[in-house]
Motif scaffolding. Structure first.
Motif, PDB file in Angstrom:
ATOM      1  N   ALA A  14     144.313  63.782  -2.973  1.00 46.12           N
ATOM      2  CA  ALA A  14     144.869  62.545  -3.529  1.00 46.12           C
ATOM      3  C   ALA A  14     144.263  61.348  -2.804  1.00 46.12           C
ATOM      4  O   ALA A  14     144.108  61.363  -1.586  1.00 46.12           O
ATOM      5  N   ALA A  15     143.905  60.352  -3.568  1.00 43.88           N
ATOM      6  CA  ALA A  15     143.341  59.135  -2.980  1.00 43.88           C
ATOM      7  C   ALA A  15     144.453  58.262  -2.433  1.00 43.88           C
ATOM      8  O   ALA A  15     145.424  57.972  -3.137  1.00 43.88           O
ATOM      9  N   PRO A  16     144.311  57.840  -1.176  1.00 42.63           N
ATOM     10  CA  PRO A  16     145.289  56.893  -0.639  1.00 42.63           C
ATOM     11  C   PRO A  16     145.262  55.591  -1.449  1.00 42.63           C
ATOM     12  O   PRO A  16     144.242  55.262  -2.065  1.00 42.63           O
ATOM     13  N   PRO A  17     146.358  54.847  -1.466  1.00 40.21           N
ATOM     14  CA  PRO A  17     146.395  53.578  -2.209  1.00 40.21           C
ATOM     15  C   PRO A  17     145.246  52.636  -1.840  1.00 40.21           C
ATOM     16  O   PRO A  17     144.715  51.946  -2.701  1.00 40.21           O
ATOM     17  N   ALA A  18     144.834  52.614  -0.583  1.00 37.65           N
ATOM     18  CA  ALA A  18     143.735  51.725  -0.162  1.00 37.65           C
ATOM     19  C   ALA A  18     142.421  52.104  -0.841  1.00 37.65           C
ATOM     20  O   ALA A  18     141.604  51.231  -1.134  1.00 37.65           O
ATOM     21  N   VAL A  19     142.222  53.395  -1.114  1.00 36.60           N
ATOM     22  CA  VAL A  19     141.006  53.836  -1.809  1.00 36.60           C
ATOM     23  C   VAL A  19     141.037  53.323  -3.243  1.00 36.60           C
ATOM     24  O   VAL A  19     140.059  52.759  -3.741  1.00 36.60           O
ATOM     25  N   ARG A  20     142.157  53.516  -3.931  1.00 36.94           N
ATOM     26  CA  ARG A  20     142.290  53.037  -5.313  1.00 36.94           C
ATOM     27  C   ARG A  20     142.102  51.525  -5.387  1.00 36.94           C
ATOM     28  O   ARG A  20     141.445  51.017  -6.289  1.00 36.94           O
ATOM     29  N   SER A  21     142.659  50.827  -4.420  1.00 41.63           N
ATOM     30  CA  SER A  21     142.519  49.367  -4.395  1.00 41.63           C
ATOM     31  C   SER A  21     141.051  48.967  -4.212  1.00 41.63           C
ATOM     32  O   SER A  21     140.549  48.103  -4.934  1.00 41.63           O
ATOM     33  N   ALA A  22     140.351  49.604  -3.274  1.00 41.90           N
ATOM     34  CA  ALA A  22     138.938  49.278  -3.028  1.00 41.90           C
ATOM     35  C   ALA A  22     138.071  49.587  -4.244  1.00 41.90           C
ATOM     36  O   ALA A  22     137.084  48.893  -4.498  1.00 41.90           O
ATOM     37  N   LEU A  23     138.436  50.622  -4.999  1.00 39.35           N
ATOM     38  CA  LEU A  23     137.675  50.996  -6.195  1.00 39.35           C
ATOM     39  C   LEU A  23     138.110  50.209  -7.434  1.00 39.35           C
ATOM     40  O   LEU A  23     137.448  50.276  -8.471  1.00 39.35           O
ATOM     41  N   GLY A  24     139.231  49.506  -7.345  1.00 41.30           N
ATOM     42  CA  GLY A  24     139.717  48.734  -8.487  1.00 41.30           C
ATOM     43  C   GLY A  24     140.186  49.607  -9.629  1.00 41.30           C
ATOM     44  O   GLY A  24     139.911  49.302 -10.789  1.00 41.30           O
ATOM     45  N   VAL A  25     140.893  50.709  -9.306  1.00 44.45           N
ATOM     46  CA  VAL A  25     141.402  51.612 -10.339  1.00 44.45           C
ATOM     47  C   VAL A  25     142.919  51.701 -10.256  1.00 44.45           C
ATOM     48  O   VAL A  25     143.504  51.604  -9.179  1.00 44.45           O
ATOM     49  N   ALA A  26     143.534  51.887 -11.408  1.00 45.77           N
ATOM     50  CA  ALA A  26     144.983  52.012 -11.495  1.00 45.77           C
ATOM     51  C   ALA A  26     145.425  53.386 -10.987  1.00 45.77           C
ATOM     52  O   ALA A  26     144.628  54.324 -10.897  1.00 45.77           O
ATOM     53  N   VAL A  27     146.719  53.507 -10.730  1.00 45.00           N
ATOM     54  CA  VAL A  27     147.287  54.748 -10.200  1.00 45.00           C
ATOM     55  C   VAL A  27     146.988  55.937 -11.106  1.00 45.00           C
ATOM     56  O   VAL A  27     146.654  57.013 -10.633  1.00 45.00           O
ATOM     57  N   GLY A  28     147.043  55.786 -12.406  1.00 42.79           N
ATOM     58  CA  GLY A  28     146.834  56.912 -13.314  1.00 42.79           C
ATOM     59  C   GLY A  28     145.380  57.230 -13.630  1.00 42.79           C
ATOM     60  O   GLY A  28     145.080  58.261 -14.223  1.00 42.79           O
ATOM     61  N   GLU A  29     144.448  56.357 -13.251  1.00 47.78           N
ATOM     62  CA  GLU A  29     143.042  56.579 -13.597  1.00 47.78           C
ATOM     63  C   GLU A  29     142.470  57.723 -12.765  1.00 47.78           C
ATOM     64  O   GLU A  29     142.624  57.764 -11.546  1.00 47.78           O
ATOM     65  N   ARG A  55     127.740  49.512  -8.852  1.00 50.49           N
ATOM     66  CA  ARG A  55     126.664  49.351  -9.836  1.00 50.49           C
ATOM     67  C   ARG A  55     126.192  47.905  -9.799  1.00 50.49           C
ATOM     68  O   ARG A  55     126.887  47.030  -9.275  1.00 50.49           O
ATOM     69  N   PRO A  56     125.024  47.621 -10.403  1.00 53.87           N
ATOM     70  CA  PRO A  56     124.537  46.237 -10.437  1.00 53.87           C
ATOM     71  C   PRO A  56     125.522  45.250 -11.089  1.00 53.87           C
ATOM     72  O   PRO A  56     125.512  44.066 -10.764  1.00 53.87           O
ATOM     73  N   ASP A  57     126.391  45.741 -11.992  1.00 52.48           N
ATOM     74  CA  ASP A  57     127.373  44.852 -12.622  1.00 52.48           C
ATOM     75  C   ASP A  57     128.586  44.584 -11.733  1.00 52.48           C
ATOM     76  O   ASP A  57     129.518  43.887 -12.127  1.00 52.48           O
ATOM     77  N   GLY A  58     128.588  45.157 -10.521  1.00 51.78           N
ATOM     78  CA  GLY A  58     129.678  44.933  -9.575  1.00 51.78           C
ATOM     79  C   GLY A  58     130.768  45.978  -9.606  1.00 51.78           C
ATOM     80  O   GLY A  58     131.630  45.998  -8.720  1.00 51.78           O
ATOM     81  N   ALA A  59     130.781  46.851 -10.610  1.00 53.89           N
ATOM     82  CA  ALA A  59     131.826  47.873 -10.708  1.00 53.89           C
ATOM     83  C   ALA A  59     131.670  48.893  -9.584  1.00 53.89           C
ATOM     84  O   ALA A  59     130.585  49.426  -9.347  1.00 53.89           O
ATOM     85  N   ALA A  60     132.776  49.150  -8.888  1.00 57.52           N
ATOM     86  CA  ALA A  60     132.772  50.141  -7.811  1.00 57.52           C
ATOM     87  C   ALA A  60     132.702  51.538  -8.416  1.00 57.52           C
ATOM     88  O   ALA A  60     133.435  51.852  -9.356  1.00 57.52           O
ATOM     89  N   ILE A  61     131.808  52.363  -7.882  1.00 56.66           N
ATOM     90  CA  ILE A  61     131.703  53.738  -8.377  1.00 56.66           C
ATOM     91  C   ILE A  61     132.196  54.753  -7.358  1.00 56.66           C
ATOM     92  O   ILE A  61     132.556  55.867  -7.714  1.00 56.66           O
ATOM     93  N   SER A  62     132.251  54.363  -6.081  1.00 53.74           N
ATOM     94  CA  SER A  62     132.586  55.335  -5.054  1.00 53.74           C
ATOM     95  C   SER A  62     133.046  54.650  -3.781  1.00 53.74           C
ATOM     96  O   SER A  62     132.558  53.569  -3.444  1.00 53.74           O
ATOM     97  N   LEU A  63     133.976  55.295  -3.088  1.00 48.36           N
ATOM     98  CA  LEU A  63     134.311  54.914  -1.722  1.00 48.36           C
ATOM     99  C   LEU A  63     133.963  56.117  -0.858  1.00 48.36           C
ATOM    100  O   LEU A  63     134.404  57.236  -1.148  1.00 48.36           O
ATOM    101  N   VAL A  64     133.154  55.892   0.169  1.00 46.12           N
ATOM    102  CA  VAL A  64     132.719  56.975   1.046  1.00 46.12           C
ATOM    103  C   VAL A  64     133.160  56.710   2.476  1.00 46.12           C
ATOM    104  O   VAL A  64     133.209  55.565   2.920  1.00 46.12           O
TER     105      VAL A  64
END
Length: 191
Positions: free
Chosen positions: A69-84, A165-174
């Motif tokens: 499970a991703a911690p809330p800070a990971v979801r926040s850094a990736l800009g994704v909702a809880v259900g995504e 990505r070049p458009d600014g969308a976060a694809i990964s937190l490592v």
């Protein structure tokens, strides 16, 4: 009789020399190699080559895909909702039989191609190699000589970063944990 404080100037240089021995001498070179690339995989391939760890300098990823499970800070850094949905891989990147890093990677499947997701799900190809066609950039969130909380014992360098990505969308937190073996002098090759 000499006061105790008079001995302090002699102690300080000795302490500095002892503490300097705690930082492997090759660590600054590894840090520079990693800083020069958005992809840790590409940087480690370059490191493997210059250090003579293997010929060819191929990075292999031993992947553990056990969901985490991703911690809330990971979801926040990736800009994704809880259900995504998020993907997760825990890998040990190695070259020439030397484990260079232990990394945790949460990624957003919806922001990758179907072929990339299939490769990540079914092979041990490193993440950086799989997503290289996206021409991603790296946003470093933290770097530390030594071990961050998420890293195993024996970590000499820790990084936390978001790949975009070049458009600014976060694809990964490592979270990347570089091993002591990554900065040790490689054994001389037999002649």
């Amino acid at each position: 009789m000499t006061p105790r404080w008079a001995a302090l100037p002699l102690v300080a240089p000795t302490l500095v020399m002892v503490l300097a021995g705690c930082v492997p001498s090759r660590l600054p070179a590894l840090e520079a190699t990693l800083a020069a690339q958005p992809s840790a995989t590409a940087a480690l391939a370059q490191w493997c080559n210059t250090q003579g760890l293997a010929d060819p300098a191929t990075i292999r990823a031993a992947a553990d895909r056990t969901p985490r499970a991703a911690p809330p800070a990971v979801r926040s850094a990736l800009g994704v909702a809880v259900g995504e949905p998020l993907g997760f891989r825990h890998v040990r990147l190695s070259c020439g039989g030397v484990v260079l890093s232990d990394a945790q990677n949460w990624f957003v499947p919806a922001r990758l191609t179907p072929a990339m997701n299939d490769t990540l799900a079914h092979t041990d190809t490193p993440f950086g190699t799989v997503v290289a066609p996206l021409q991603f950039t790296r946003q470093r969130l933290a770097a530390r000589r030594g071990r961050m909380a998420e890293c195993p014992a024996g970590t000499v360098l820790s990084h936390r970063a978001v790949l975009r990505r070049p458009d600014g969308a976060a694809i990964s937190l490592v979270v990347e944990c570089y091993t002591r073996a990554s900065v040790q002098t490689p054994p001389a090759s037999p002649r």
